[in-house]
Scaffold this active site. Structure first.
Site, PDB file in Angstrom:
ATOM      1  N   ASP A 354       0.858  -1.181   0.000  1.00  0.00           N
ATOM      2  CA  ASP A 354       0.000   0.000   0.000  1.00  0.00           C
ATOM      3  C   ASP A 354       0.897   1.234   0.000  1.00  0.00           C
ATOM      4  O   ASP A 354       2.090   1.150   0.325  1.00  0.00           O
ATOM      5  CB  ASP A 354      -0.892  -0.036   1.241  1.00  0.00           C
ATOM      6  CG  ASP A 354      -1.714   1.227   1.402  1.00  0.00           C
ATOM      7  OD1 ASP A 354      -2.337   1.665   0.415  1.00  0.00           O
ATOM      8  OD2 ASP A 354      -1.724   1.788   2.520  1.00  0.00           O
ATOM      9  N   ASP A 612      -2.352  -0.815   5.819  1.00  0.00           N
ATOM     10  CA  ASP A 612      -2.680  -0.305   7.153  1.00  0.00           C
ATOM     11  C   ASP A 612      -4.135   0.123   7.325  1.00  0.00           C
ATOM     12  O   ASP A 612      -4.579   0.323   8.447  1.00  0.00           O
ATOM     13  CB  ASP A 612      -1.781   0.892   7.493  1.00  0.00           C
ATOM     14  CG  ASP A 612      -2.109   2.118   6.641  1.00  0.00           C
ATOM     15  OD1 ASP A 612      -2.172   3.230   7.174  1.00  0.00           O
ATOM     16  OD2 ASP A 612      -2.306   1.951   5.432  1.00  0.00           O
TER      17      ASP A 612
END
Length: 727
Positions: A354, A612
């Site tokens: 990410d 996250d």
């Protein structure tokens, strides 16, 4: 119950990380006590605790030679409290014509007690009971986290009535076509489209974008996202059951259910081993009887066979290296949830990262300060004016400007007559000057910025196409060719080049804004008393160890990681280039990330996803292995992931993969060693007469030997070698 050993519970996590904020939880942190109460209520936890409480005081009494009436009842209680549940589950499995190691271990424990090895049997029972309790506890936590995701969307929404009043209605009752009101600071109650009003909405939970997004009539908003300072009227376009946040819940649940189960090696062969061991034990008992051997001698031989052939040594040969690796990783800020996960980490051959909060710090910072020529301002003065005007604002960009001023030691004069216009910017009076700070497109006009962006591309790059940073600088140099930049006296030429009427200062500001945007920055224009005076560029900064981590992961897996982000393509590609990543997927919603991971796995890859946010959770669940960043990670990401990077040190990701691969090699060594011991003892028992004490000593000795071999991974040198990707 299986032999997974989970080292993941509320006490462990709370000792390693600060409390994790949950934006949906009521004040006072009501959500965490509910979860702890639920876990304490699990029967597996109660029975395991009772068995352990009985075994611990009995052990020293037994070892110090105290009378049996002191420790015998305690051992008996440990057998009952810890063994009845796996025994019962094993019997139910047996009724379904399945024989598992659970029942076999209970039988082995009872057999050990029958021939005087009471302590060994009790220890085996306690290990199994504790393993099952921790697995049940971890499962309950994951289920709680998925259900808790629905709390991101508010329970009610304000719907205007025909008479002009407002009704607070449950979001489940909203129908497509309804209109709802979203006040400043509220969460959006449903997926829909803005009808009226302007604001900035923090939709990081859905898209992962690091900054709030300006919303105007016609723009789409998502349930569960947080409204800024403006008020919005929104037309509902999806039922609550079909909202993006509800679809994320379904994707996480489906991915968790359909994810191919990965087990430790011993569990893959436990059914065949169990059947073979039972059959062999019966043969060892019955065959000598047929040939006239006494019942007692035959029974003793059979029980000795069961002890020396039991898979305890194989199980313990597997677990110490993996548990040692888990403990070592934990000391260095990586929380691996189970031995199975530690084993899987070593199989990873592709990594998807990410962007916001994973490769980057997740906080925008000032990267460029560009005073306009002729403004009379330097970088310090421009930064001070912008920070002073933004100081009363709570916007993330405002905090970045104030932080930049403080880092430079600049004073912040008081801002008077402060005004904030959602989607536009802020205006305030600073030292007698009327200062406006906002988006260049809104302050200069979309036509001026559109022309600048078109001219910023190489050879007149069209709308929607991208140019690299170097190209954009060259394009802007061509744009201002022949212009006295130092004095900003371009007469009418900038307007002519841009194709729209513009004064020189506005044209120059638009060109600089386009340059900053092309280089992946967020451009902020500063206007003083109606005239542009300069721009600031802001960006989410790459983590210091990001580039080295990407290179290490590429060396380990033989493939450069891919970047999967919901951020815009221009920012994503610029940051990927800094980190050394070539394969970029940008503008992705959660389902798109899952699709990208699934495509890699269909190509035969074992994919690790590192993320996250809530929007990363479905991909974390669908991947071969999911890893969450711990400090800023959402509850759902932390619970869905198989491992947590507690201190957000990205460099620990390749280190834990290398450590897992070393643990897997030690597992193979230990299995070979344990197999040699078991085969030797079994052959002795079958071919001759193996004394029971010698059989127990050989069995336990092999267990100790392979255990010590596995404990080598506890040493600091093991992590140091893994961090340098050594064998």
């Amino acid at each position: 119950m299986s032999l997974h050993v989970f080292l993941y519970g509320e006490p462990v996590l709370s000792t390693l990380t600060p409390p994790l904020a949950d934006p949906s939880a009521p004040a006072g942190g009501a959500r965490a006590p509910r979860r702890r109460t639920r876990m304490r209520a699990l029967p597996e936890v109660r029975w395991a605790a009772a068995a352990t409480a009985c075994f611990l005081p009995a052990l020293p009494l037994h070892l110090t030679g105290q009378p049996a009436w002191l420790w015998g009842p305690l051992y008996a209680l440990a057998y009952v409290t810890g063994g009845w549940e796996p025994g019962w589950e094993g019997l139910k499995a047996l009724a379904g014509r399945t024989l598992d190691v659970d029942l076999l271990m209970v039988v082995a424990a009872l057999g050990a007690a029958a021939i005087g090895q009471v302590m060994d049997g009790a220890l085996l029972i306690v290990i199994f009971a504790t393993s099952g309790a921790l697995e049940a506890l971890a499962t309950a936590r994951t289920a709680d986290s998925v259900r808790g995701l629905l709390d991101l969307a508010p329970a009610t929404a304000s719907r205007p009535a025909p008479d002009g009043s407002e009704q607070a209605v449950p979001v489940e009752e909203l129908a497509v076509g309804d209109t709802i009101l979203v006040r400043p600071g509220e969460r959006v109650g449903a997926d829909g489209r803005v009808l009226d009003g302007a604001s900035e909405v923090d939709q990081a939970t859905i898209t992962g974008e690091p900054l709030p997004v300006a919303k105007e009539p016609g723009d789409e908003v998502f349930a569960g996202t947080v409204n800024g300072t403006g008020a919005l009227r929104v037309r509902v376009e999806r039922d609550a059951s079909d909202s993006v946040i509800a679809r994320i819940v379904r994707m996480v649940e489906e991915a968790s259910e359909t994810k191919a189960p990965t087990q430790l090696f011993v569990e893959k062969v436990e059914q065949r081993y169990s059947l073979g061991m039972v059959a062999a034990t019966l043969a060892v008992f019955l065959v000598p009887l047929v040939f006239g051997e006494e019942l007692t001698a035959s029974l003793l031989r059979a029980m000795t066979f069961m002890i020396v052939a039991s898979p305890c040594a194989v199980v313990l040969a597997t677990m110490p290296p993996l548990l040692s690796a888990i403990a070592n990783a934990g000391r260095h800020g990586v929380l691996v949830k189970s031995a199975v996960v530690m084993e899987r980490l070593g199989q990873v051959d592709a990594v998807a990262l990410d962007k916001t909060g994973t490769l980057t710090e997740g906080v925008p910072r000032v990267t460029d300060v560009r005073p306009l020529p002729g403004s009379g301002l330097g970088e310090r003065e421009l930064t001070m004016l912008a920070a002073a005007a933004e100081h009363p604002s709570e916007h993330p960009l405002a905090r970045a400007l104030v932080t930049a001023a403080r880092e430079r030691g600049l004073p912040l004069p008081p801002a008077r007559d402060f005004e904030s216009t959602p989607g536009m910017g802020v205006t305030a009076t600073v030292d007698g000057l009327r200062v406006t700070v906002g988006a260049p497109g809104r302050l200069l006009g979309d036509d001026v910025m559109g022309g600048a962006r078109t001219a910023a591309g190489p050879g007149g790059l069209g709308e929607g196409e991208d140019a690299g940073p170097a190209q954009s600088v060259d394009a802007n140099a061509r744009l201002l060719d022949g212009v006295d930049v130092g004095a900003a006296q371009a007469a009418a030429t900038p307007g002519d080049v841009l194709g729209v009427p513009a004064d020189p200062a506005a044209a120059h500001a638009a060109a600089l804004a386009a340059e900053l945007e092309e280089s992946g920055r967020t451009a902020v224009l500063v206007v003083v008393d109606g005239a542009p005076v300069g721009l600031l560029g802001l960006a989410d900064r790459l983590r210091p160890d990001a580039a080295a981590t990407v290179a290490s992961l590429a060396a380990l897996t033989g493939r450069t990681p891919v970047l999967l982000t919901g951020d815009n393509p221009r920012a994503a590609e610029h940051l990927a280039a800094e980190a050394g990543i070539e394969d970029v997927g940008a503008g992705l919603l959660p389902q798109d990330k899952v699709g990208a991971v699934t495509a890699l796995e269909r190509a035969g890859r074992k994919v690790m996803v590192v993320g996250d946010g809530v929007n990363d959770a479905p991909a974390l669940a669908a991947a071969h292995t999911g890893v969450a960043m711990g400090r800023a990670g959402s509850d759902l990401a932390l619970e869905t992931a198989d491992a947590v990077i507690v201190r957000d040190e990205l460099a620990t990701v390749p280190a834990v993969i290398a450590l897992s691969r070393r643990a897997r090699r030690l597992v193979v060594q230990n299995l070979v060693l344990a197999g040699v011991f078991i085969a030797g003892l079994v052959a002795w028992d079958l071919a001759g007469t193996l004394p029971l004490p010698l059989g127990v000593a050989g069995h336990e000795g092999s267990t100790v030997l392979v255990g010590l071999n596995g404990l080598r991974l506890l040493r600091e040198a093991a992590w140091t070698r893994a961090a340098h990707l050594g064998p």
